[in-house]
Design a protein around this motif. Structure first.
Motif, mmCIF file in Angstrom:
data_model
loop_
_atom_site.group_PDB
_atom_site.id
_atom_site.type_symbol
_atom_site.label_atom_id
_atom_site.label_comp_id
_atom_site.label_asym_id
_atom_site.label_seq_id
_atom_site.Cartn_x
_atom_site.Cartn_y
_atom_site.Cartn_z
ATOM 1 N N CYS A 184 0.811 -1.216 0.000
ATOM 2 C CA CYS A 184 0.000 0.000 0.000
ATOM 3 C C CYS A 184 0.843 1.263 0.000
ATOM 4 C CB CYS A 184 -0.979 0.006 1.168
ATOM 5 S SG CYS A 184 -0.220 0.156 2.779
ATOM 6 N N ALA A 187 -2.761 -0.799 -5.096
ATOM 7 C CA ALA A 187 -3.387 -1.280 -3.863
ATOM 8 C C ALA A 187 -4.794 -0.737 -3.674
ATOM 9 C CB ALA A 187 -2.522 -0.919 -2.661
ATOM 10 N N THR A 225 -7.737 0.711 3.027
ATOM 11 C CA THR A 225 -6.420 0.136 2.796
ATOM 12 C C THR A 225 -5.473 0.646 3.876
ATOM 13 O OG1 THR A 225 -4.574 -0.028 1.219
ATOM 14 C CG2 THR A 225 -5.894 1.981 1.120
ATOM 15 N N SER A 263 -4.654 -5.274 -0.383
ATOM 16 C CA SER A 263 -3.671 -4.240 -0.053
ATOM 17 C C SER A 263 -2.967 -4.587 1.261
ATOM 18 C CB SER A 263 -4.345 -2.877 0.054
ATOM 19 O OG SER A 263 -5.337 -2.875 1.053
#
Length: 387
Positions: A12, A24, A62, A31
């Motif tokens: 990420c 991501a 994420t 992610s």
């Protein structure tokens, strides 16, 4: 690719002020963020790694899962004694020659991929969706010390022994939804644009990506730039950028003033794609260099570097201290890069960067503050040139 049964994994990113890097953020991608391995090796003492985090346009958080991202010991092929001594930790560490500590979510993501491979070896009949759901369902619950990442650390043993039971049918993925709407007739999609159902309007709008210019779209897009839903306004602005003959600079200014960061980001994206607008829109970009949304700020600074106008110099320098004091590594670095491109002046970091020192270490912060002072002093020597 996810629709073909592949498990897609992406780091990420390593800058906590941004939501994530592009791969991501995709809805189908797993992610990966990270934690810092503590000296005693106990998970409950692990600290959160300063990776990217946040909610994407599709409302996906994420990172979704965590793995070690710092204090990772790996083979490091030093080419000389000098290179070894110049590494920030190797020369003072007790590791064997040829090994050093490193960090980054780029190392955490392969660990998750390896974990998935172990699960698949133990459960060869599982689908990629089952492997992914097992990884997420059994990741160790976030402890208070890394709760800011809103994710858990991978647990391979637990994932292998996860009981899917009667697996719930997941909702339609973003790409599958786009394909389904693309297959609808043009009349049906245009009719959906007139609906009071915001979700239907969104799906119809998204289905027009990659289409040739359709004059029937022009008026609906103008209308939906005023829609109460920020995402409808965002997608309308993005679609208009596909048809610059419909997009006036006044409309671009309106988009850049929108209260929604999604819509303002769409404006930045549109300007980036159309250099023919740069001369007319430069002044409107200046406020975005200090935008409350750090993602917009980051991309606006990158755009300023491409436009390469001296008008940006003073506001770029004015924002350096805030970025340095808040340890915003990405936006600080982009500001310096933009200044170097526009002015031709470069101030190397002092103290100099050493491999392994860490993006958010005291040494890195000291270097950013030093560069901030030098840029401010340089500006004072320029007189009225950059007012």
């Amino acid at each position: 690719m996810a629709g073909e049964g592949l498990l897609l994994v992406s780091a990420c990113g390593n800058t906590r002020e941004l939501i994530s890097n592009a791969p991501a953020t995709a809805p189908s991608v797993l992610s990966v963020g990270g934690v810092i391995i503590p000296k005693d090796g106990k998970a409950e003492h692990a600290l959160p790694y300063p990776n990217s985090r946040g909610v994407t346009f599709e409302n996906k958080w994420t990172p979704e899962i965590l793995a070690p991202a710092a204090n990772i010991v790996l083979p490091t092929p030093f080419q000389s004694r000098e290179e070894f001594l110049n590494h920030f930790t190797a020369s003072s560490d007790s590791l064997p020659w040829g090994y050093a500590r490193t960090e980054g979510t780029s190392f955490a993501a392969p660990m998750i991929l390896g974990a998935a491979a172990c699960i698949w070896e133990a459960r060869p009949n599982w689908s990629s969706r089952q492997v992914k759901s097992a990884l997420l369902a059994t990741s160790r619950a976030s402890l208070p010390i890394w709760n800011e990442l809103q994710a858990g650390v991978v647990d391979v043993y637990a994932a292998v022994n996860f009981d899917h039971g009667i697996e719930q049918i997941q909702g339609e993925g973003a790409y599958a939804c786009w394909q389904r709407w693309k297959r609808k007739g043009l009349a049906d999609r245009l009719r959906a644009l007139q609906s009071d159902d915001t979700d239907k309007v969104m799906k119809s709008l998204l289905s027009f990506y990659s289409d040739a210019s359709l004059i029937e779209l022009k008026q609906p897009l103008y209308k939906w730039l005023q829609h109460p839903d920020e995402k409808v306004r965002c997608v309308s602005a993005l679609l208009l950028s596909e048809h610059p003959e419909w997009y006036t600079t006044e409309l671009v200014r309106e988009v850049l003033r929108d209260p929604s960061p999604h819509v303002r980001m769409a404006g930045v994206y549109a300007i980036q794609r159309h250099p023919e607008w740069w001369g007319e829109i430069t002044e409107e970009l200046v406020p975005l260099l200090g935008d409350p949304s750090l993602d917009i700020r980051y991309w606006a600074v990158r755009l300023a570097a491409n436009i390469n106008d001296p008008l940006f110099v003073r506001p770029l320098i004015a924002g350096l201290a805030e970025e340095a004091n808040h340890q915003r590594a990405s936006t600080f670095g982009e500001r310096c890069g933009a200044l170097e491109r526009i002015t031709g002046v470069q101030f190397p970091p002092v103290p100099e960067w050493r491999e392994g020192q860490g993006t958010y270490s005291e040494r890195s912060t000291e270097a950013r503050l030093s560069m901030t002072r030098r840029w401010k002093n340089w500006l004072k020597t320029q007189g009225d040139q950059h007012k």
